[in-house]
Design an enzyme around this catalytic site. Structure first.
Site, PDB file in Angstrom:
ATOM      1  CB  SER A  13      -3.774 -15.589   6.839  1.00 53.33           C
ATOM      2  OG  SER A  13      -2.725 -14.736   7.279  1.00 53.33           O
TER       3      SER A  13
ATOM      4  CG  ASP B 141      -4.676  -6.786   7.342  1.00 50.18           C
ATOM      5  OD1 ASP B 141      -3.809  -6.533   6.480  1.00 50.18           O
ATOM      6  OD2 ASP B 141      -5.150  -7.923   7.521  1.00 50.18           O
TER       7      ASP B 141
ATOM      8  CG  HIS C  13      -3.705 -10.474   5.184  1.00 47.86           C
ATOM      9  ND1 HIS C  13      -4.195 -10.158   6.436  1.00 47.86           N
ATOM     10  CD2 HIS C  13      -3.336 -11.781   5.239  1.00 47.86           C
ATOM     11  CE1 HIS C  13      -4.147 -11.229   7.211  1.00 47.86           C
ATOM     12  NE2 HIS C  13      -3.626 -12.231   6.512  1.00 47.86           N
TER      13      HIS C  13
END
Length: 686
Positions: free
Chosen positions: A94, A270, A273
């Site tokens: 991600s 979070d 990221h």
């Protein structure tokens, strides 16, 4: 007492700090800096690409400064031009997906993050044929290996750029176990030869893992600690760097994102990221790594090799070298001659005798000495701008970097002043001093990058307009009073304006329009000359108080104003004129003359205003409406005080308006009209 202290302080400063001592100090500082930078290059290496990928710091919010080189901020058109027909592949988890999105948004800012989070995401720009793919491989395992292995086959088209990286997913699903780390090492060991093989034909980057903000991590991510991330990074670096035995690995480590994350991870939503601004910085670094060597932007020195010398640069270098050698020969001959010419004492009579030898300096020696100095100055310019000896840094504006040097100069200026015998309005000594101050302020403005601060930008625009105003005033006054329209005068002015810039264009391999201000004043000089030299030539002697001739000159100026307005609002006509050969060779920049039209249009009325001001002032002076005796004021005290009040109010009003402007485009549109009102106030105030 105050005056006595001032004079003593001034005398003391002048004694220890003169122009000569300032030059010596500057020379010593340059030599020391050159030695330090040379030692640093020898010790740390000379690869600016490596610096870009591994080191740097934040100058301010969102402004990243790589070590020793400048990073260019790519626009959409530049990115598409660089990546035309290119294929870029991002492989990983991600975090790599985030980097993919930020990279694509440089090409297409409208691209939305709507793809499948756990799937492949394609992007293609049909106009430039740029293809960027994100391939979802969150772990370094057999799946990622197979994807990379396919590209190593000769029959398969390979991406031009491959950006890969993964680790956090493995830490998460295996709960941070040591067995997972051991498996990661085995898997990356098997992938390393494939990446190395790809790196021979493509640009391959392995992205090291960014730190996390552990306090913000959710419960199912608590096992992703910075300690684990460091262990995975160490494994990746040691294995990939040792994948080749006899040479340095071709796989480039993208470790700079770690430094960026260390400064910005606390802004993460979070804890895992990065915030969008940090991702944009990393994407722009990737763009610089690949595109700088292709597009060679002026303000992007990272990853740019030193440009090869052109034929004309080599000829210039030979010329200056021969000039230096020639001057040294003359100097040695002159010195030996001077020694022979020393008086000697007759032993018998005790009287001194001289050898009668002519030791005067020849014009050729003076010329060679001048070329020698010019050559050394140009060599220094080249070393600073085009070579990699000195470290370079992006401009980043702060109030202190702009205003503190100006305060230094103002304080020094207090101790250096001279009396003048000239009392006329805008006399030569006054305008020379005014131009000098303006040039110093404009130089500080460019060095400090103050163009990003709109109020400063608009005030500097007034200084540029003031310089052009003096161009109109000075050249009109000369032609009107002297009536000298000969070719000698034209060549003299053109040489004085352009000599240094032409030499710079040759030595630095820059287009003439790169130094846009000199073409600007050159063109306006020619406009003034043509306006006054064309039939009927109207000068002060011919007019001699005759209103008919004055009216004729006003018609000429009105026609000039009409032409200026037409060209200002007809971009097509302007570009057609200056796109004709040979004008195009002088005024094109990056293949078009738009930049020249923009610069010319910014101050389109100012030179005309200077000509009109000079005509009115000289006409009134001729009719003795205005008289300036030595030491006598131009106006009475009441009128002078009133004009001073108007000047201060006008300046403050302009400053308030400049501070309230929303953007440069709006300010630039109004500037040609507003600056015309400002300049007479500045003339009187100064």
């Amino acid at each position: 007492m105050a005056a006595l202290a001032y004079n003593l302080g001034k005398r003391e400063i002048n004694h220890y700090f003169s122009v000569r001592s300032a030059k010596v100090l500057a020379l010593v500082a340059v030599l020391l800096l050159a030695a330090c930078h040379l030692a640093s290059r020898r010790y740390r290496g000379n690869d600016s690409c490596e610096y870009l990928l591994s080191s740097g710091r934040f100058l301010g919010e969102k402004v990243w400064q790589p070590h020793s080189c400048m990073m260019h901020k790519y626009k959409i058109s530049e990115a598409k031009n660089c990546l035309v027909d290119k294929h870029i592949a991002f492989i990983g988890d991600s975090r790599i997906r985030q980097l993919f999105y930020s990279f694509v948004k440089i090409i297409n800012p409208q691209f939305k993050e709507e793809g499948n989070k756990h799937g492949n995401i394609p992007f293609e720009d049909k106009i430039s044929s740029v293809k960027v793919d994100f391939l979802w491989h969150p772990e370094v395992n057999g799946s990622m290996k197979q994807c990379i292995k396919v590209w190593t086959e000769d029959s398969v088209a390979k991406p031009h750029v491959i950006v890969a990286g993964a680790a956090t997913w493995s830490i998460k699903i295996h709960n941070g176990s040591n067995e997972a780390l051991s498996q990661y090492k085995m898997n990356i060991t098997s992938i390393a030869p494939l990446l190395e093989k790809l790196a021979k034909t493509s640009d391959v980057y392995w992205v090291l893992q960014d730190p996390v903000y552990e306090d913000l991590l959710s419960e199912n991510r608590k096992m992703i600690t910075n300690e684990k991330i460091d262990a995975y990074n160490e494994a990746a670096v040691s294995i990939l760097n040792s994948s080749t035995r006899n040479s340095k690995s071709n796989v480039k480590m993208f470790s700079v994102s770690k430094l960026i994350a260390q400064e910005t991870i606390t802004e993460s939503l979070d804890g895992l990221h990065l915030p969008e601004s940090s991702r944009e910085t990393s994407a722009m670094i990737l763009m610089n790594v690949y595109c700088n060597k292709i597009l060679k932007p002026v303000d992007g020195s990272c990853c740019q090799p030193r440009p090869p010398l052109t034929l004309i640069q080599k000829l210039a270098a030979c010329f200056f070298t021969l000039s230096i050698i020639g001057y040294l020969i003359f100097y040695i001959i002159h010195r030996n001659t001077h020694r022979k010419n020393k008086p000697c004492t007759d032993l018998e009579s005790g009287e001194e005798k001289k050898n009668i030898i002519n030791t005067s300096v020849s014009p050729l020696e003076v010329l060679l000495q001048s070329f020698c100095k010019l050559g050394l100055i140009m060599a220094y310019f080249y070393m600073c701008d085009r070579a990699n000896l000195f470290m370079k840094e992006n401009k980043f504006y702060t109030h202190s970097t702009f205003f503190i040097p100006i305060i230094y100069i103002l304080v020094l200026g207090v101790f250096y002043n001279e009396n003048t015998k000239e009392t006329k309005v805008l006399n030569r000594e006054q305008t020379d001093e005014w131009k000098g101050w303006m040039q110093l302020v404009i130089l500080i403005y460019h060095i400090s990058g103050a163009s990003t601060f709109l109020p400063v930008y608009m005030h500097i625009r007034v200084l540029v307009a003031a310089y052009l105003f003096q161009t109109g005033y000075g050249h009109f006054s000369y032609f009107w009073i002297k009536g000298d329209f000969g070719i000698h005068r034209v060549c003299q002015v053109l040489f004085r304006l352009n000599f240094l810039v032409v030499v710079l264009c040759i030595v630095m391999d820059r287009p003439y329009q790169f130094y846009y201000f000199v073409p600007l004043v050159t063109v306006w000089f020619m406009v003034i000359y043509v306006t006054l030299a064309l039939w009927p030539q109207i000068i002060q002697k011919k007019a001699n108080g005759n209103c008919f001739w004055h009216f004729g000159l006003l018609l000429k100026l009105a026609f000039l104003l009409l032409c200026i307005c037409f060209l200002a609002y007809s971009q097509g006509a302007f570009e057609k004129i200056f796109s004709l050969w040979p004008l195009s060779k002088c005024f094109e920049l990056k293949g078009n003359v738009y930049e020249w039209w923009f610069r010319w249009r910014l101050d389109r009325y100012v030179v005309f205003h200077g000509m009109l001001f000079a005509f009115i002032y000289l006409a009134l002076q001729k009719r003795q409406v205005l008289s300036e005796g030595k030491g006598e004021p131009l106006f009475s005290n009441k009128i002078s005080n009133f004009l001073l009040f108007i000047s201060v109010v006008s300046f403050l009003t302009y400053s308030i308006w400049a501070s309230s402007c929303k953007n440069k485009a709006e300010c630039n549109e109004l500037h040609p009209s507003v600056s015309v009102v400002q300049l007479p106030q500045m003339d009187y105030f100064l």
